[in-house]
Design a protein around this motif. Structure first.
Motif, PDB file in Angstrom:
ATOM      1  N   LEU A   1       5.603   8.588   7.355  1.00  0.00           N
ATOM      2  CA  LEU A   1       4.406   9.426   7.328  1.00  0.00           C
ATOM      3  C   LEU A   1       4.719  10.900   7.098  1.00  0.00           C
ATOM      4  O   LEU A   1       3.893  11.624   6.549  1.00  0.00           O
ATOM      5  CB  LEU A   1       3.627   9.259   8.639  1.00  0.00           C
ATOM      6  CG  LEU A   1       3.117   7.845   8.941  1.00  0.00           C
ATOM      7  CD1 LEU A   1       2.335   7.849  10.245  1.00  0.00           C
ATOM      8  CD2 LEU A   1       2.259   7.308   7.806  1.00  0.00           C
ATOM      9  N   ALA A   2       5.893  11.326   7.522  1.00  0.00           N
ATOM     10  CA  ALA A   2       6.191  12.759   7.440  1.00  0.00           C
ATOM     11  C   ALA A   2       7.167  13.120   6.321  1.00  0.00           C
ATOM     12  O   ALA A   2       7.060  14.196   5.724  1.00  0.00           O
ATOM     13  CB  ALA A   2       6.744  13.254   8.772  1.00  0.00           C
ATOM     14  N   ASN A   3       8.112  12.230   6.038  1.00  0.00           N
ATOM     15  CA  ASN A   3       9.186  12.586   5.109  1.00  0.00           C
ATOM     16  C   ASN A   3       8.995  12.017   3.714  1.00  0.00           C
ATOM     17  O   ASN A   3       9.776  12.325   2.802  1.00  0.00           O
ATOM     18  CB  ASN A   3      10.531  12.124   5.664  1.00  0.00           C
ATOM     19  CG  ASN A   3      10.826  12.767   7.007  1.00  0.00           C
ATOM     20  OD1 ASN A   3      10.389  13.883   7.268  1.00  0.00           O
ATOM     21  ND2 ASN A   3      11.542  12.054   7.859  1.00  0.00           N
TER      22      ASN A   3
ATOM     23  N   ASP B   1      14.746  -4.335   2.043  1.00  0.00           N
ATOM     24  CA  ASP B   1      15.531  -4.476   0.810  1.00  0.00           C
ATOM     25  C   ASP B   1      16.050  -3.154   0.272  1.00  0.00           C
ATOM     26  O   ASP B   1      17.131  -3.087  -0.322  1.00  0.00           O
ATOM     27  CB  ASP B   1      14.717  -5.191  -0.264  1.00  0.00           C
ATOM     28  CG  ASP B   1      13.446  -4.426  -0.629  1.00  0.00           C
ATOM     29  OD1 ASP B   1      12.960  -3.643   0.214  1.00  0.00           O
ATOM     30  OD2 ASP B   1      12.935  -4.612  -1.751  1.00  0.00           O
ATOM     31  N   LYS B   2      15.276  -2.068   0.452  1.00  0.00           N
ATOM     32  CA  LYS B   2      15.704  -0.787  -0.090  1.00  0.00           C
ATOM     33  C   LYS B   2      14.816   0.331   0.468  1.00  0.00           C
ATOM     34  O   LYS B   2      13.787   0.068   1.109  1.00  0.00           O
ATOM     35  CB  LYS B   2      15.617  -0.783  -1.610  1.00  0.00           C
ATOM     36  CG  LYS B   2      14.203  -0.966  -2.144  1.00  0.00           C
ATOM     37  CD  LYS B   2      14.185  -0.951  -3.663  1.00  0.00           C
ATOM     38  CE  LYS B   2      12.770  -1.116  -4.207  1.00  0.00           C
ATOM     39  NZ  LYS B   2      12.738  -1.082  -5.687  1.00  0.00           N
ATOM     40  N   ARG B   3      15.234   1.545   0.204  1.00  0.00           N
ATOM     41  CA  ARG B   3      14.413   2.687   0.584  1.00  0.00           C
ATOM     42  C   ARG B   3      13.362   2.917  -0.496  1.00  0.00           C
ATOM     43  O   ARG B   3      13.667   2.901  -1.685  1.00  0.00           O
ATOM     44  CB  ARG B   3      15.266   3.942   0.760  1.00  0.00           C
ATOM     45  CG  ARG B   3      14.521   5.067   1.468  1.00  0.00           C
ATOM     46  CD  ARG B   3      15.407   6.250   1.743  1.00  0.00           C
ATOM     47  NE  ARG B   3      15.525   7.120   0.571  1.00  0.00           N
ATOM     48  CZ  ARG B   3      15.974   8.374   0.631  1.00  0.00           C
ATOM     49  NH1 ARG B   3      16.366   8.890   1.778  1.00  0.00           N
ATOM     50  NH2 ARG B   3      16.059   9.102  -0.468  1.00  0.00           N
ATOM     51  N   VAL B   4      12.110   3.159  -0.045  1.00  0.00           N
ATOM     52  CA  VAL B   4      10.987   3.284  -0.972  1.00  0.00           C
ATOM     53  C   VAL B   4      10.291   4.616  -0.741  1.00  0.00           C
ATOM     54  O   VAL B   4      10.050   5.012   0.405  1.00  0.00           O
ATOM     55  CB  VAL B   4       9.983   2.125  -0.784  1.00  0.00           C
ATOM     56  CG1 VAL B   4       8.746   2.313  -1.652  1.00  0.00           C
ATOM     57  CG2 VAL B   4      10.653   0.791  -1.083  1.00  0.00           C
ATOM     58  N   ALA B   5       9.954   5.297  -1.837  1.00  0.00           N
ATOM     59  CA  ALA B   5       9.221   6.555  -1.755  1.00  0.00           C
ATOM     60  C   ALA B   5       7.733   6.283  -1.545  1.00  0.00           C
ATOM     61  O   ALA B   5       7.183   5.304  -2.062  1.00  0.00           O
ATOM     62  CB  ALA B   5       9.426   7.361  -3.029  1.00  0.00           C
TER      63      ALA B   5
ATOM     64  N   ASP C   1      -0.882   8.583  -3.342  1.00  0.00           N
ATOM     65  CA  ASP C   1      -2.219   8.217  -2.874  1.00  0.00           C
ATOM     66  C   ASP C   1      -2.192   7.380  -1.597  1.00  0.00           C
ATOM     67  O   ASP C   1      -3.222   6.816  -1.197  1.00  0.00           O
ATOM     68  CB  ASP C   1      -2.964   7.433  -3.965  1.00  0.00           C
ATOM     69  CG  ASP C   1      -3.388   8.316  -5.120  1.00  0.00           C
ATOM     70  OD1 ASP C   1      -3.554   9.528  -4.905  1.00  0.00           O
ATOM     71  OD2 ASP C   1      -3.533   7.791  -6.244  1.00  0.00           O
ATOM     72  N   PHE C   2      -1.042   7.290  -0.936  1.00  0.00           N
ATOM     73  CA  PHE C   2      -0.983   6.544   0.326  1.00  0.00           C
ATOM     74  C   PHE C   2      -1.473   7.410   1.482  1.00  0.00           C
ATOM     75  O   PHE C   2      -1.052   8.565   1.631  1.00  0.00           O
ATOM     76  CB  PHE C   2       0.440   6.084   0.631  1.00  0.00           C
ATOM     77  CG  PHE C   2       0.595   5.538   2.031  1.00  0.00           C
ATOM     78  CD1 PHE C   2       0.237   4.234   2.327  1.00  0.00           C
ATOM     79  CD2 PHE C   2       1.070   6.346   3.061  1.00  0.00           C
ATOM     80  CE1 PHE C   2       0.362   3.740   3.613  1.00  0.00           C
ATOM     81  CE2 PHE C   2       1.205   5.855   4.352  1.00  0.00           C
ATOM     82  CZ  PHE C   2       0.848   4.548   4.626  1.00  0.00           C
ATOM     83  N   VAL C   3      -2.376   6.850   2.282  1.00  0.00           N
ATOM     84  CA  VAL C   3      -2.848   7.526   3.500  1.00  0.00           C
ATOM     85  C   VAL C   3      -2.958   6.482   4.613  1.00  0.00           C
ATOM     86  O   VAL C   3      -3.429   5.361   4.376  1.00  0.00           O
ATOM     87  CB  VAL C   3      -4.216   8.207   3.293  1.00  0.00           C
ATOM     88  CG1 VAL C   3      -4.691   8.844   4.596  1.00  0.00           C
ATOM     89  CG2 VAL C   3      -4.138   9.265   2.212  1.00  0.00           C
ATOM     90  N   ALA C   4      -2.526   6.861   5.802  1.00  0.00           N
ATOM     91  CA  ALA C   4      -2.613   5.976   6.964  1.00  0.00           C
ATOM     92  C   ALA C   4      -3.770   6.401   7.867  1.00  0.00           C
ATOM     93  O   ALA C   4      -3.987   7.586   8.105  1.00  0.00           O
ATOM     94  CB  ALA C   4      -1.309   6.002   7.748  1.00  0.00           C
TER      95      ALA C   4
ATOM     96  N   ILE D   1       0.828  -1.204   0.000  1.00  0.00           N
ATOM     97  CA  ILE D   1       0.000   0.000   0.000  1.00  0.00           C
ATOM     98  C   ILE D   1       0.865   1.258   0.000  1.00  0.00           C
ATOM     99  O   ILE D   1       0.578   2.241  -0.694  1.00  0.00           O
ATOM    100  CB  ILE D   1      -0.949   0.005   1.215  1.00  0.00           C
ATOM    101  CG1 ILE D   1      -1.874  -1.218   1.179  1.00  0.00           C
ATOM    102  CG2 ILE D   1      -1.772   1.285   1.253  1.00  0.00           C
ATOM    103  CD1 ILE D   1      -2.814  -1.256  -0.001  1.00  0.00           C
ATOM    104  N   PHE D   2       1.953   1.241   0.762  1.00  0.00           N
ATOM    105  CA  PHE D   2       2.836   2.406   0.849  1.00  0.00           C
ATOM    106  C   PHE D   2       3.441   2.733  -0.512  1.00  0.00           C
ATOM    107  O   PHE D   2       3.513   3.897  -0.921  1.00  0.00           O
ATOM    108  CB  PHE D   2       3.951   2.128   1.865  1.00  0.00           C
ATOM    109  CG  PHE D   2       4.863   3.292   2.118  1.00  0.00           C
ATOM    110  CD1 PHE D   2       4.491   4.313   2.982  1.00  0.00           C
ATOM    111  CD2 PHE D   2       6.104   3.375   1.499  1.00  0.00           C
ATOM    112  CE1 PHE D   2       5.327   5.395   3.227  1.00  0.00           C
ATOM    113  CE2 PHE D   2       6.948   4.450   1.731  1.00  0.00           C
ATOM    114  CZ  PHE D   2       6.558   5.457   2.595  1.00  0.00           C
TER     115      PHE D   2
END
Length: 323
Positions: free
Chosen positions: A180-182, A189-193, A197-200, A153-154
């Motif tokens: 959530l903030a940055n 495995d890696k850094r993901v942007a 449209d992601f909301v928690a 989802i992220f």
């Protein structure tokens, strides 16, 4: 609209008030307001339920959701009265912390909002033993990354619900701060942007400040995590409770009698300041027990409403309850 339409319960109360005022207009005797409330409240609760069922039988509840740049959606059934607020916030990318008693439908609201926005939906049930791998995933013995629903989802967009967030390990939630903030998160495995449209959505019984008399197992949540969310209170919505009751399929007189008893108990708990939870789950589970035919209504009341109460609390909760 800038004005809130008059709800069914308000209309029924208004009618009852006008009838009562007319009947007592020329009455010169004394009236004890508390005695009148004790008599009228259970009757009004039952009357409201019967009117609600009648209205639903004539006019099914269907909501059409229209949001700019989104497909028009039609949602059948009942939505909580805070649903438009949650929908508005999520449509603008605001992370929400929904706070309310047990059984008010907080998680369901999140799922309905995702449906209204045509977005994927997923959730995780937070516990004190929860680890970061539940969110970040892990690399197995062969070095292959094992993903999670949160990662899906992220990275791909959607609504993700952290159910019972105030029951989670605060250190694990701290890992969410950058996500959530940055706008990014370091997975196994890696850094993901973060997808646009992601909301928690977090749901909880407290505001994150720790245990209460009703919810003794809740953890204090770090202020930095709480700061990532806007908080919104989700109280009990009786029309949602009615829909839950209707789904069981009890006959109308029995359903009315049961929901009237539960709501009288709830009013008593509030009136006497008792730290007792009388949630819509009591209404739903009680109705199912009644439908089974294996329990009397008194036994069901004890099992779903009185459960765990001290004798003096039980006596107060039973005041005005007819079974």
């Amino acid at each position: 609209p800038n004005t809130k339409p008059l709800g069914l319960e308000e209309m029924v109360r208004q009618i009852a008030t006008e009838v009562t005022d007319t009947a007592l207009a020329n009455y010169e005797g004394g009236v004890n307001a508390d005695d009148v409330k004790d008599i009228v409240n259970p009757i009004m609760s039952g009357f409201r339920h019967e009117v609600t069922e009648l209205v639903k039988s004539v006019k099914p509840i269907v909501n059409t959701i229209v949001i700019k740049d989104k497909p028009t959606k039609t949602l059948n059934g009942v939505q909580h009265f805070v649903f438009p607020k949650v929908l508005g916030a999520v449509s603008q990318g605001v992370n929400l912390w929904l706070v309310g008693p047990a059984g008010t439908g907080k998680s369901t609201i999140g799922e309905q909002v995702a449906e209204a926005l045509s977005l994927p939906f997923s959730a995780v049930n937070c516990t004190s033993t929860m680890t970061e791998t539940a969110l970040k995933g892990y690399n197995d013995a062969n070095g292959n990354y094992v993903a999670t629903e949160f990662r899906r989802i992220f990275e791909g967009g959607g609504v993700f619900v952290f159910d019972e967030v105030d029951n989670a390990n605060p250190n694990v939630l701290g890992a969410l701060n950058s996500a959530l903030a940055n706008g990014f998160m370091a997975f196994a495995d890696k850094r993901v942007a973060k997808h646009p449209d992601f909301v928690a959505i977090a749901t909880g019984n407290t505001f994150g400040s720790g245990a209460t008399m009703e919810y003794v197992g809740r953890n204090p949540i770090d202020g930095a995590t709480i700061d990532r969310f806007a908080q919104l209170v989700v109280p009990i919505d009786t029309k949602v409770e009615d829909a839950m009751l209707e789904s069981v399929g009890l006959d109308a007189p029995t359903a009315t009698k049961w929901v009237t008893a539960v709501r009288q108990a709830r009013q008593n708990a509030e009136k006497f300041g008792l730290k007792v939870i009388v949630s819509p789950r009591a209404t739903l589970n009680g109705a199912r027990l009644i439908r089974s035919g294996a329990f009397t209504m008194t036994e069901v009341f004890d099992a779903t409403v009185i459960k765990g109460c001290k004798p003096d609390q039980a006596d107060k909760i039973r005041q005005g309850v007819t079974l």
